[in-house]
Design a protein around this motif. Structure first.
Motif, short mmCIF file in Angstrom:
data_model
loop_
_atom_site.label_atom_id
_atom_site.label_comp_id
_atom_site.label_asym_id
_atom_site.label_seq_id
_atom_site.Cartn_x
_atom_site.Cartn_y
_atom_site.Cartn_z
N UNK A 124 0.81 -1.22 0.00
CA UNK A 124 0.00 0.00 0.00
C UNK A 124 0.84 1.27 0.00
N UNK A 125 2.09 1.17 0.45
CA UNK A 125 2.92 2.38 0.55
C UNK A 125 4.07 2.39 -0.46
N UNK A 126 4.08 1.40 -1.37
CA UNK A 126 5.19 1.33 -2.32
C UNK A 126 4.74 1.36 -3.77
N UNK A 127 3.53 1.81 -4.05
CA UNK A 127 3.12 1.93 -5.45
C UNK A 127 3.96 3.01 -6.14
N UNK A 128 4.74 2.60 -7.14
CA UNK A 128 5.66 3.53 -7.78
C UNK A 128 5.49 3.47 -9.30
N UNK A 129 5.30 4.63 -9.89
CA UNK A 129 5.24 4.76 -11.34
C UNK A 129 6.65 4.70 -11.90
N UNK A 131 10.16 5.57 -13.01
CA UNK A 131 11.02 6.69 -12.63
C UNK A 131 10.84 7.16 -11.21
N UNK A 132 9.94 6.54 -10.46
CA UNK A 132 9.66 6.99 -9.10
C UNK A 132 10.18 5.97 -8.07
N UNK A 133 10.26 6.41 -6.80
CA UNK A 133 10.70 5.57 -5.69
C UNK A 133 9.79 5.75 -4.50
N UNK A 134 9.77 4.76 -3.62
CA UNK A 134 9.01 4.84 -2.37
C UNK A 134 9.81 4.14 -1.29
N UNK A 135 9.73 4.69 -0.06
CA UNK A 135 10.48 4.15 1.07
C UNK A 135 9.57 3.94 2.26
N UNK A 136 9.77 2.83 2.95
CA UNK A 136 9.07 2.59 4.22
C UNK A 136 9.96 1.77 5.13
#
Length: 333
Positions: A124-129, A131-136
């Motif tokens: 739920x917190x790492x949906x990335x398009x 070229x994008x990044x997500x961190x948890x």
């Protein structure tokens, strides 16, 4: 009598250990960057005796690779290979996880780690398009070997394109020392053409829904771990296989022809069974198996749903070298 029985059952349940309730979070000491490896390699065992912050950086890479000798496939990967990178942490660690989706990707991705206690396993917190990044961050609360996979819709398609891997949460006391450790993961693949059709093959959604794969593979490719790529060992070695099943559909009847598993960590948890010939690994599940290699030779690792091994590719090998042991195995004529 029924009342007494119910009372005894209630008391037993009440006194049963509650693993989550009894856990006290350790203080975090220091920080380290996780060693990530491609199958069949495994990061080294963890020797520290304290919890730390473990930094994991994982790239989503869409790329064309060989699925067979003459056949290509557009894989979606965690780290550029199928299965994805092997991640090794310790029980109690704080995992600082960043997922990068490469700019040339065509679709969005995320990650669901079965080792995570939290919504979607992190999905739920790492949906990335692209070229994008997500961190948890998450605490590795429960020791065991866990599958991770993409959970972006359509989930089955993302997994069927190769988006799965394993994360090991070592118990605080560590695992028993062995001579060799290897990473092997099964997956089923659905292509427009038949097995070994040649050329670049596309994903076939109808076959996937019908659960009729053209390929059932260890480590993402026909013969990825046979012949010159067989897992090496010596007579007398204790070999541990971290075995997973990405699915998305099939259950694996995991078996090594000519060996018996001395230990099987059932469903990759803490319960251990002994002297096991074949163990079931569900889709989205894992197992840890250990065996002592008593006799030299080549040992075939198969899905014992046997047409998958000899007609769809579910075959790997352990090559054992060393002195013959006629007192254990001997050809007489």
């Amino acid at each position: 009598m029924a009342v007494i029985a119910m009372g005894m059952l209630f008391a037993a349940c009440k006194n049963a250990p509650d693993n989550n309730a009894s856990k006290t979070l350790e203080a975090i000491q220091g920080e380290e960057v996780a060693v990530l490896t491609d199958a069949p390699n495994v990061p080294p065992p963890i020797t520290r005796t304290h919890a730390t912050k473990v930094v994991v950086n994982l790239d989503v890479i869409e790329k064309v690779m060989k699925i067979g000798d003459s056949t290509d496939y557009s894989f979606w990967t965690f780290g550029g290979k199928v299965p994805g990178k092997f991640i090794r942490v310790r029980e109690g660690d704080l995992v600082h996880f960043t997922l990068h989706n490469m700019p040339d990707s065509k679709v969005s991705h995320n990650i669901d780690l079965h080792a995570v206690s939290g919504p979607g396993g992190g999905a739920e917190v790492t949906n990335v398009a692209p070229g994008q990044s997500a961190t948890f961050e998450f605490r590795a609360l429960n020791p065991g070997l866990y599958v991770y996979h993409c959970a972006t819709g359509p989930v089955g398609m993302h997994i069927a394109n190769g988006m799965y891997g394993l994360i090991l949460v070592e118990p605080k006391a560590g695992l028993e020392k062995v001579d060799k450790e290897y990473y092997i993961m099964q997956g089923d693949f659905y292509t427009k053409g038949k097995f070994d059709a040649g050329g670049l093959q596309d994903f076939d959604e109808e076959k996937a829904i019908a659960e009729t794969p053209d390929y059932v593979l260890f480590n993402g490719k026909v013969r990825s771990s046979t012949g010159a790529n067989a897992f090496p060992a010596k007579v007398g070695d204790k070999v541990r296989l971290f075995a997973g099943n990405g699915g998305p559909n099939l259950v694996s009847s995991f078996h090594v022809i000519g060996e018996i598993f001395d230990k099987v960590y059932m469903e990759a948890g803490t319960e251990v069974n002994h002297n096991v010939q074949t163990t079931l690994i569900p889709a989205g599940g894992a197992s840890i198996v250990e065996m002592k290699m008593d006799v030299p030779g080549v040992y075939n690792i198969v899905d014992h749903s046997i047409f998958r091994a000899f007609n769809k590719g579910a075959l790997a090998q352990i090559k054992v070298t060393g002195d013959k042991k006629p007192e254990i195995f001997n050809k007489l004529k």
